[in-house]
Motif scaffolding. Structure first.
Motif, short mmCIF file in Angstrom:
data_model
loop_
_atom_site.label_atom_id
_atom_site.label_comp_id
_atom_site.label_asym_id
_atom_site.label_seq_id
_atom_site.Cartn_x
_atom_site.Cartn_y
_atom_site.Cartn_z
N LEU A 1 0.83 -1.20 0.00
CA LEU A 1 0.00 0.00 0.00
C LEU A 1 0.87 1.25 0.00
N GLN A 2 1.94 1.25 0.79
CA GLN A 2 2.82 2.41 0.83
C GLN A 2 3.44 2.69 -0.53
N LYS A 3 3.83 1.64 -1.22
CA LYS A 3 4.43 1.80 -2.54
C LYS A 3 3.40 2.25 -3.57
N ALA A 4 2.22 1.64 -3.55
CA ALA A 4 1.20 1.95 -4.57
C ALA A 4 0.70 3.38 -4.45
N PHE A 5 0.56 3.88 -3.22
CA PHE A 5 -0.01 5.21 -3.02
C PHE A 5 1.04 6.26 -2.68
N ARG A 6 2.31 5.87 -2.82
CA ARG A 6 3.44 6.79 -2.64
C ARG A 6 3.33 7.56 -1.32
N ALA A 7 3.16 6.82 -0.26
CA ALA A 7 3.02 7.42 1.06
C ALA A 7 4.38 7.52 1.74
N ASP A 8 4.51 8.51 2.61
CA ASP A 8 5.75 8.65 3.38
C ASP A 8 5.90 7.53 4.40
N GLU A 9 4.78 7.08 4.94
CA GLU A 9 4.82 6.06 5.98
C GLU A 9 3.52 5.27 5.98
N ALA A 10 3.61 4.02 6.37
CA ALA A 10 2.42 3.17 6.49
C ALA A 10 2.53 2.39 7.80
N ARG A 11 1.49 2.48 8.63
CA ARG A 11 1.47 1.78 9.91
C ARG A 11 0.17 1.01 10.06
N MET A 12 0.28 -0.18 10.63
CA MET A 12 -0.90 -1.02 10.81
C MET A 12 -1.40 -0.94 12.25
N HIS A 13 -2.73 -0.85 12.39
CA HIS A 13 -3.39 -0.89 13.70
C HIS A 13 -4.45 -1.98 13.63
N SER A 14 -4.51 -2.82 14.65
CA SER A 14 -5.44 -3.95 14.60
C SER A 14 -6.22 -4.07 15.89
N MET B 1 -8.48 0.23 -7.06
CA MET B 1 -7.05 0.04 -6.76
C MET B 1 -6.86 -0.95 -5.63
N LEU B 2 -7.68 -0.83 -4.59
CA LEU B 2 -7.54 -1.71 -3.44
C LEU B 2 -7.90 -3.15 -3.78
N GLU C 1 -5.57 -8.65 -4.34
CA GLU C 1 -5.20 -9.83 -5.12
C GLU C 1 -3.68 -10.00 -5.17
N GLU C 2 -2.97 -8.89 -5.31
CA GLU C 2 -1.51 -8.96 -5.37
C GLU C 2 -0.91 -9.46 -4.05
N ILE C 3 -1.40 -8.92 -2.94
CA ILE C 3 -0.90 -9.34 -1.62
C ILE C 3 -1.17 -10.82 -1.40
N ASN C 4 -2.37 -11.27 -1.68
CA ASN C 4 -2.73 -12.67 -1.45
C ASN C 4 -1.99 -13.61 -2.39
N ARG C 5 -1.67 -13.12 -3.57
CA ARG C 5 -0.93 -13.95 -4.53
C ARG C 5 0.52 -14.14 -4.10
N PRO D 1 1.81 -16.63 0.87
CA PRO D 1 1.08 -17.87 1.15
C PRO D 1 0.57 -17.97 2.59
N GLN D 2 1.21 -17.28 3.54
CA GLN D 2 0.87 -17.42 4.94
C GLN D 2 -0.10 -16.35 5.45
N VAL D 3 -0.07 -15.18 4.86
CA VAL D 3 -0.92 -14.06 5.31
C VAL D 3 -1.83 -13.64 4.16
N LYS D 4 -3.12 -13.56 4.44
CA LYS D 4 -4.09 -13.15 3.44
C LYS D 4 -4.89 -11.97 3.98
N CYS D 5 -5.25 -11.06 3.09
CA CYS D 5 -6.09 -9.93 3.49
C CYS D 5 -7.41 -9.96 2.72
N TYR D 6 -8.44 -9.40 3.34
CA TYR D 6 -9.79 -9.44 2.77
C TYR D 6 -10.49 -8.11 3.00
#
Length: 521
Positions: free
Chosen positions: A295-308, A340-341, A346-350, A353-358
């Motif tokens: 996501l950081q690369k696709a949207f040319r962001a300065d930073e990307a952080r995950m919160h769960s 885009m998302l 699809e790209e991330i899941n492809r 093999p161990q982590v999938k997003c939905y």
């Protein structure tokens, strides 16, 4: 129309005075010919109108023109409330707005903003703010006009927001502070005023209370209030007219962008966030990098952080519908759309093999609060493989299955004391559904080492546990040296340990339904 004689000027002045209120007419006509710009003239003339009327009159008479850098657009002679002298006179720096509402300034700032906007793609909305402008509103008191209801900042936002929305092809948004986070981009225009030119205002009839010493600037609201209560004759005694150029600067910043979704993890050797070994070497592979870097690369962001909504240990799988999370993207240059998302998902899941997003989708800042609430308020379901010291009996299993709404007293686990406060918490086990594993199931589980079958037979229990969010399940099973009571060991009457743990469900709606998502503005 040209003015050829003093009589003509007098007649036109009489006509104009009919179109402005008696309360402001004398003041207005005294300053319009020389001192203020065309837009400030409209601010003064329509000062007594309602906000809607002011905006309508302003838009009708003060639009920017592509043909002339400083054209005052009028629909007809009958609707003209300003003299031709006002329309034809050369542009000078306006005393009331310091030039911020004049076309030369607006066009210069628009040019700079358009340069800055060229690096952004897929912008859905833009907002305009301006700082340090309120201090200029006090100048109307120095002219004897008093308070002007239509303030400089409001007019400036009308002008800039309208032009920028046309340039970007997005709806016009004149934002306020409460709506600022809803815009993709924020254009901030800052003006710099030398405090020395206003220092006279700290003398009587005004006072030193109008100056904020900690911030080193004037308090515009208090200053305006003090001037409104002072007589014009008193102000004339002490004032020194502000002089010198006002400096302007433009800056554009993308508001933090949020993308929500859910993820599953089918590995028992992967951390949720980056981990460092004791030697300082970063362990390769973690959930956050897998989900954030694309996501950081696709949207040319300065930073990307995950919160769960919570986190699983490195040896715990996240199964079922997945764990709710969102990615916080700072200063993106390309704004995410749903299409885009979908491709990125699809790209991330492809590639993983161990982590999938939905269900990747844009979400708003206010919607991210649902994830934080779910971390502490929702129920979670786990599947545990428990090893007992003694052989499992039917009575032991029945004791587990009778557990319902059991309150636990849990001290902060020893394994996390180095990073968590030493607290005592009360948590609840909603229910447990347990059964002993058969010998055949044990053989399948130990196929990598058949020698373990004999030692584990009749000593393994699989339990599905539904608990309150925030419960330490591992400690509930083995007791953590009786720092969690009651625990599975005290319930079954034998020492217990956790062999495997899976999170199978988190009961919360995330991301929000499509119609509730405000990411495609």
């Amino acid at each position: 129309m040209e003015l050829t004689s003093d009589d003509t000027k007098s007649e036109e002045t009489d006509d104009i005075s009919k179109n402005i209120s008696e309360e402001t007419s004398d003041k207005t006509m005294n300053i319009i010919p020389q001192n203020i710009c065309k837009r400030c003239s409209v601010r003064v003339i329509y000062n007594q109108d309602s906000t809607i009327q002011i905006k309508e009159n302003f838009e009708k008479q003060c639009k920017l023109s592509d043909k002339s850098p400083d054209t005052f657009n009028l629909l007809s002679d009958e609707e003209n409330t300003l003299t031709s002298e006002l329309r034809s006179r050369p542009e000078k720096t306006c005393y009331l707005c310091a030039g911020i509402l004049q076309d030369s300034t607006i066009q210069t700032l628009l040019g700079r903003c358009k340069e800055l906007l060229s690096e952004y793609e897929c912008v859905g909305s833009v907002g305009v703010t301006c700082s340090n402008v309120d201090l200029l509103n006090v100048r109307s008191y120095l002219c004897g006009v008093g308070r002007i209801n239509l303030q400089i900042k409001t007019v400036f936002k009308w002008l800039m927001a309208g032009e920028l929305s046309r340039f970007l092809g997005v709806p016009q948004v004149v934002n306020n502070a409460s709506k600022a986070d809803d815009q993709d981009l924020m254009v901030n225009i800052e003006i710099r005023i030398d405090n020395d030119e206003f220092m006279w205002m700290c003398r009587p009839p005004v006072n030193w209370d109008v100056y904020n010493y900690s911030q080193g600037k004037f308090k515009s609201a208090r200053l305006e209030d003090a001037l409104s209560r002072s007589k014009h004759e008193e102000i004339e005694k002490y004032k020194r007219l502000p002089g010198g150029a006002i400096q302007f600067s433009a800056a554009i910043a993308a508001n933090t962008t949020y993308v929500g979704g859910r993820y599953t993890k089918n590995a028992r050797d992967m951390s949720q966030t980056p981990w460092l070994k004791q030697d300082g070497i970063l362990i390769s592979g973690n959930v956050e990098d897998i989900l954030c870097k694309p996501l950081q690369k696709a949207f040319r962001a300065d930073e990307a952080r995950m919160h769960s909504a919570g986190r699983e240990d490195i040896d715990v799988r996240m199964l079922g519908s997945g764990r709710p999370y969102y990615v916080q993207l700072t200063n993106v240059r390309k704004f995410p759309t749903q299409a885009m998302l979908d491709e990125l998902q699809e790209e991330i899941n492809r590639n993983s093999p161990q982590v999938k997003c939905y269900k990747l989708t844009p979400v708003t800042k206010s919607q991210t609060e649902l994830v934080k609430q779910g971390q502490e308020e929702k129920q979670k379901e786990y599947r545990c493989i428990i090893k007992t010291e003694d052989k499992v009996t039917e009575e032991m299993v029945d004791k587990l299955n009778t557990v319902e709404n059991l309150d636990l007293v849990q001290k902060t686990p020893i394994r996390v004391l180095h990073r968590r406060s030493p607290l005592t918490r009360t948590k609840r086990i909603i229910k447990i559904n347990a059964r002993a594993l058969t010998k055949e199931e044990v053989e399948v589980a130990c196929k990598h080492d058949p020698n373990l079958v004999e030692s584990l037979n009749n000593r393994l229990v699989v339990a599905e546990v539904v608990s309150e969010a925030g419960t330490y399940i591992k400690e509930f099973v083995h007791g953590d040296f009786n720092r969690t009571v009651p625990n599975v060991g005290t319930i079954m009457g034998t020492r217990c340990d956790m062999l495997q743990l899976d999170v199978v469900n988190l009961s919360m709606v995330w991301p929000p339904e499509k119609e509730d998502v405000v990411g495609e503005t």
